[in-house]
Design a protein around this motif. Sequence first.
Motif, PDB file in Angstrom:
ATOM      1  N   LEU A 170       9.834  12.835  -0.078  1.00  0.00           N
ATOM      2  CA  LEU A 170       9.706  13.447   1.087  1.00  0.00           C
ATOM      3  C   LEU A 170       9.639  12.174   2.130  1.00  0.00           C
ATOM      4  N   LEU A 171      10.511  12.254   3.170  1.00  0.00           N
ATOM      5  CA  LEU A 171      10.537  11.237   4.202  1.00  0.00           C
ATOM      6  C   LEU A 171       9.539  11.737   5.229  1.00  0.00           C
ATOM      7  N   LEU A 172       8.602  10.840   5.841  1.00  0.00           N
ATOM      8  CA  LEU A 172       7.484  11.276   6.722  1.00  0.00           C
ATOM      9  C   LEU A 172       7.691  10.289   7.944  1.00  0.00           C
ATOM     10  N   VAL A 173       7.938  10.808   9.180  1.00  0.00           N
ATOM     11  CA  VAL A 173       7.848   9.742  10.262  1.00  0.00           C
ATOM     12  C   VAL A 173       7.063  10.655  11.405  1.00  0.00           C
ATOM     13  N   GLY A 174       6.049   9.944  11.445  1.00  0.00           N
ATOM     14  CA  GLY A 174       5.103  10.433  12.424  1.00  0.00           C
ATOM     15  C   GLY A 174       4.624   9.453  13.853  1.00  0.00           C
ATOM     16  N   MET A 175       4.037  10.029  14.712  1.00  0.00           N
ATOM     17  CA  MET A 175       3.623   9.475  15.933  1.00  0.00           C
ATOM     18  C   MET A 175       2.080   8.815  15.416  1.00  0.00           C
ATOM     19  N   ASN A 189       1.102  12.313  -7.193  1.00  0.00           N
ATOM     20  CA  ASN A 189       1.714  11.688  -5.842  1.00  0.00           C
ATOM     21  C   ASN A 189       1.754  10.368  -6.015  1.00  0.00           C
ATOM     22  N   PHE A 190       2.919   9.578  -5.817  1.00  0.00           N
ATOM     23  CA  PHE A 190       3.059   8.356  -5.573  1.00  0.00           C
ATOM     24  C   PHE A 190       3.120   7.998  -3.896  1.00  0.00           C
ATOM     25  N   PHE A 191       2.340   7.676  -3.079  1.00  0.00           N
ATOM     26  CA  PHE A 191       2.641   7.688  -1.617  1.00  0.00           C
ATOM     27  C   PHE A 191       3.064   6.315  -1.379  1.00  0.00           C
ATOM     28  N   ALA A 192       4.287   6.068  -0.630  1.00  0.00           N
ATOM     29  CA  ALA A 192       4.634   4.572  -0.656  1.00  0.00           C
ATOM     30  C   ALA A 192       4.743   4.490   0.871  1.00  0.00           C
ATOM     31  N   GLN A 193       4.173   3.439   1.582  1.00  0.00           N
ATOM     32  CA  GLN A 193       4.233   3.225   2.955  1.00  0.00           C
ATOM     33  C   GLN A 193       5.307   2.021   3.386  1.00  0.00           C
ATOM     34  N   ILE A 194       6.029   2.467   4.503  1.00  0.00           N
ATOM     35  CA  ILE A 194       7.369   1.600   4.537  1.00  0.00           C
ATOM     36  C   ILE A 194       6.952   1.009   6.011  1.00  0.00           C
ATOM     37  N   ASP A 270      -0.870   1.443  15.732  1.00  0.00           N
ATOM     38  CA  ASP A 270      -0.142   0.088  15.039  1.00  0.00           C
ATOM     39  C   ASP A 270       1.343  -0.160  15.969  1.00  0.00           C
ATOM     40  N   LYS A 271       2.138   0.250  15.342  1.00  0.00           N
ATOM     41  CA  LYS A 271       3.354  -0.032  15.780  1.00  0.00           C
ATOM     42  C   LYS A 271       4.119   1.201  16.622  1.00  0.00           C
ATOM     43  N   GLY A 272       3.506   2.273  16.842  1.00  0.00           N
ATOM     44  CA  GLY A 272       3.863   3.300  17.618  1.00  0.00           C
ATOM     45  C   GLY A 272       4.195   4.269  16.626  1.00  0.00           C
ATOM     46  N   GLU A 273       4.786   4.339  15.295  1.00  0.00           N
ATOM     47  CA  GLU A 273       4.927   5.340  14.431  1.00  0.00           C
ATOM     48  C   GLU A 273       4.808   4.822  13.161  1.00  0.00           C
ATOM     49  N   THR A 274       4.901   5.550  12.263  1.00  0.00           N
ATOM     50  CA  THR A 274       4.774   5.465  11.038  1.00  0.00           C
ATOM     51  C   THR A 274       6.183   6.196  10.112  1.00  0.00           C
ATOM     52  N   ILE A 275       6.341   5.313   8.922  1.00  0.00           N
ATOM     53  CA  ILE A 275       7.334   5.947   8.000  1.00  0.00           C
ATOM     54  C   ILE A 275       6.883   5.682   6.767  1.00  0.00           C
ATOM     55  N   SER A 276       7.045   6.895   5.831  1.00  0.00           N
ATOM     56  CA  SER A 276       6.597   6.583   4.572  1.00  0.00           C
ATOM     57  C   SER A 276       7.515   7.578   3.661  1.00  0.00           C
ATOM     58  N   VAL A 277       7.406   7.434   2.353  1.00  0.00           N
ATOM     59  CA  VAL A 277       8.188   8.189   1.375  1.00  0.00           C
ATOM     60  C   VAL A 277       7.332   8.643   0.201  1.00  0.00           C
ATOM     61  N   ASN A 278       7.264   9.685   0.006  1.00  0.00           N
ATOM     62  CA  ASN A 278       6.443   9.989  -1.276  1.00  0.00           C
ATOM     63  C   ASN A 278       7.054  10.483  -2.410  1.00  0.00           C
ATOM     64  N   PHE A 279       6.501  10.481  -3.485  1.00  0.00           N
ATOM     65  CA  PHE A 279       7.333  10.672  -5.018  1.00  0.00           C
ATOM     66  C   PHE A 279       6.258  11.721  -5.672  1.00  0.00           C
TER      67      PHE A 279
END
Length: 332
Positions: A170-175, A189-194, A270-279
């Motif tokens: 799952l690609l997650l992009v949040g404010m 769940n392996f939750f990877a932060q990008i 932090d940088k305005g948004e977050t991007i993550s992918v989980n497995f």
Amino acid sequence: MATEENQSESRLSSATSYAFPLKDIPRLSCNDRKALEMIRKSEPVILTDTNLVASALHWSLDYLADHIGDGNFTVYKSDSHKFKYYSDKKCKMVKEFRPPTVQMEMKFKDFAALLKRKQKERDCSEKIYLQQALNDSVEKTIVYDFVNFNWAWLTEQQTLNNWGPLTSNLLLVGMEGNVTPVHYDEQENFFAQIYGHKRFKLFHPDQYKNLYPYPVYHPHDRQSQVNLDCPDFDKFPNARNLTGYQGIVGPGDVLYIPMYWWHEVESLKDKGETISVNFWYMSRSVDKVEHPLSAQQKMAMTRNIEKMILQALDDPEEVPSFMQMLVLGRYT
């Protein structure tokens, strides 16, 4: 210059204080024997050097907008900073239920433009959150990055822990400021932060009695009724006994969230948004039931009993009185 670890500690120290104690989630190398043992024992751990998503650390909002393709993506809109999941199929079972978010389909470029506009205008009237399974609609550049994830490490963990197949990414992009309220999943769940940073609060499955989950027929099934920011101790007295863990993940970090562990997730400023992918992986197969049962097994048993009663009664409104009839005066 402050290290990434120092910055994480600083973010934690400025975190909101809660009415319950929170220990730090261990932060270890993926090669540390203790980390491997924690995964084996279904205990959460932040892994610092898996290189799981190293091929995607250049992903930013602009990069994804330029390269991810013209497919439709699922975006949720909320009038508050909280994005509480709900099941469409179960909405009809609770007549007074009103969905807390609105689901939309849009191109990633349109989502990115909307997010940037909200950030520029400091528009807090509503928040948006993209949640989309990575599929064949993405362009070759993203496919190349995806193929070059550290799949060898993932496969090794899957084998070592006797897990079932990978079910989704799952690609997650949040404010910044977005919060996914406390809930649990029925998969490993392996939750990877990008990109950016997220704060996690985790609670052991044995906290079930302190978190008051919604009934299985409710649209908010698998979620807690307790507002962690402001617990209603009159309505949920056991919440006074709540204990948990907290930790922050940044680019390259991977958090292992064991099945049935409750978790709440916050996108930090932090940088305005977050991007993550989980497995997500199916759980390990159990050849023999051993006693005493684990807290995870008891949670699964509770869900199955609720589902069985609901199926037999075929009416959600009958379930509460039936459950009380089983307990009151006999087990209280």
